[in-house]
Design an enzyme around this catalytic site. Structure first.
Site, PDB file in Angstrom:
ATOM      1  CB  SER A 145      26.987  48.496 -22.181  1.00  0.00           C
ATOM      2  OG  SER A 145      25.980  49.366 -22.573  1.00  0.00           O
ATOM      3  CB  VAL A 169      21.338  45.622 -20.485  1.00  0.00           C
ATOM      4  CG1 VAL A 169      21.171  47.034 -20.002  1.00  0.00           C
ATOM      5  CG2 VAL A 169      21.502  45.558 -21.968  1.00  0.00           C
ATOM      6  CE1 TYR A 171      26.119  50.818 -28.736  1.00  0.00           C
ATOM      7  CE2 TYR A 171      23.792  51.231 -29.163  1.00  0.00           C
ATOM      8  CZ  TYR A 171      24.825  50.994 -28.267  1.00  0.00           C
ATOM      9  OH  TYR A 171      24.562  50.933 -26.926  1.00  0.00           O
ATOM     10  CE1 TYR A 193      25.516  50.853 -18.804  1.00  0.00           C
ATOM     11  CE2 TYR A 193      24.786  49.480 -16.997  1.00  0.00           C
ATOM     12  CZ  TYR A 193      25.113  49.625 -18.320  1.00  0.00           C
ATOM     13  OH  TYR A 193      25.028  48.543 -19.168  1.00  0.00           O
ATOM     14  CE  LYS A 203      27.177  51.622 -24.639  1.00  0.00           C
ATOM     15  NZ  LYS A 203      26.184  51.918 -23.605  1.00  0.00           N
TER      16      LYS A 203
END
Ligand code: GLN
Length: 317
Positions: A68, A268, A198, A250, A71
């Site tokens: 992540s 993660v 992605y 998150y 992002k």
């Protein structure tokens, strides 16, 4: 020098590292075997100041998949290509208050923000210009951006992580179809290609030293402190850090903004990319995660960091 007594600072950071090391709480991510199999005891801390002073501790040369933490980079790239107005026609900028992969969109049928899966998939669909077809060039652009943000050292791609991500991606497919049903994507988006892109971005590999330099480039307003190269416009970085601050951790983001008060993004694989604007970038990497998906040692390190130094956004009041 932005940190006047760097030796003393390094001693304090080393103390924080050593105090955090015994914490073995949490579990490694287990949704793919490549993450389940990593040695959970590894712990790296690396930092890079905006004037290029560096410190690395522990497993700072061990590669991990960015997951992540891709992002904010992809969001920034989308901003660079299309500008704020076009990008935010397709993705919101409001914390979702929900898990990173929850099947939820905002009232306009758009992803809440670019820091959760739906928003990251949307940003991937935006990483091309009108009429551009070549997905290989898009991947090269992302790889090259990571390399430049990190000071010029080559980044890697983990194909096994990618293949595993692709075969365990029902939720991401569901998010993709949900957004397509709401006509949220730019015209002529190829959904399968976008999802694969992605997963590929999540499977890019760096080590903590490289990620610290990436964070330092953000801390420095888009100019890499190692190479001196401008990689992102200042405005892009301002937008990116704003969303990292409100949405980067998150559904712990509000709590993190309250207690730590710094823009950050977790992944993660156990990485945490932390930005102290105008001062430094920090990367912690430790694979054991808490229930929300954040690195346990990463969070503890941040708590100790702001208890020792006045890095919290409002510490200077
Ligand atoms: N590859 C993961 C996913 O898309 C990345 C998520 C994460 O790091 N939180 O589900």
């Amino acid at each position: 020098m932005v940190i006047r007594d760097f030796d003393e600072f390094c001693r304090d950071i080393t103390d924080i590292y050593e105090s955090t090391l015994p914490n073995t709480e949490g579990q490694v991510a287990s949704y793919i075997p490549q993450l389940a199999r990593v040695n959970p005891d590894q712990f790296a801390v690396s930092l890079c100041t905006v004037d290029g002073q560096r410190l690395s501790l522990g497993d700072s040369k061990a590669d991990f998949s960015v997951q992540s933490t891709c992002k904010p980079i992809n969001y920034s790239l989308a901003l660079q290509l299309h500008g704020e107005h076009v990008v935010h026609r397709h993705v919101g900028r409001e914390p979702s208050g929900r898990g990173f992969n929850e099947l939820t969109l905002n009232h306009d049928g758009r992803p809440h923000n670019p820091m959760i899966n739906a928003g990251a998939i949307m940003c991937c669909s935006l990483l091309k210009r009108e009429g551009e077809v070549n997905v290989a060039d898009r991947f090269d652009l992302v790889m090259d951006t990571w390399r430049r943000l990190g000071g010029g050292t080559k980044v890697k791609f983990n194909n096994s992580v990618y293949l595993s991500e692709r075969t365990t991606a029902d939720r991401n497919f569901a998010l993709g179809y949900f957004m397509r049903e709401k006509q949220a994507f730019p015209a002529s988006t190829d959904l399968l290609e976008t999802l694969e892109f992605y997963f590929q971005c999540c499977s890019i590999e760096v080590h903590a030293e490289q990620m610290a330099a990436v964070a330092a480039t953000l801390a420095n307003g888009g100019i890499c402190p190692i190479s001196g190269e401008r990689v992102f416009e200042t405005k892009t970085v301002q937008h990116c850090l704003s969303l990292m601050y409100s949405c980067g951790m998150y559904d712990y983001s509000g709590e993190f903004a309250f207690t730590i008060g710094l823009p950050a993004k977790s992944g993660v694989a156990g990485a945490l990319m932390i930005v102290v604007p105008n001062v430094m970038g920090i990367c912690t990497w430790s694979p054991r995660l808490d229930k929300l998906g954040n690195s346990v040692r990463g969070i503890e390190f941040c708590r100790r960091l702001v208890a020792t130094f006045n890095f919290h956004n409002y510490d200077t009041l």
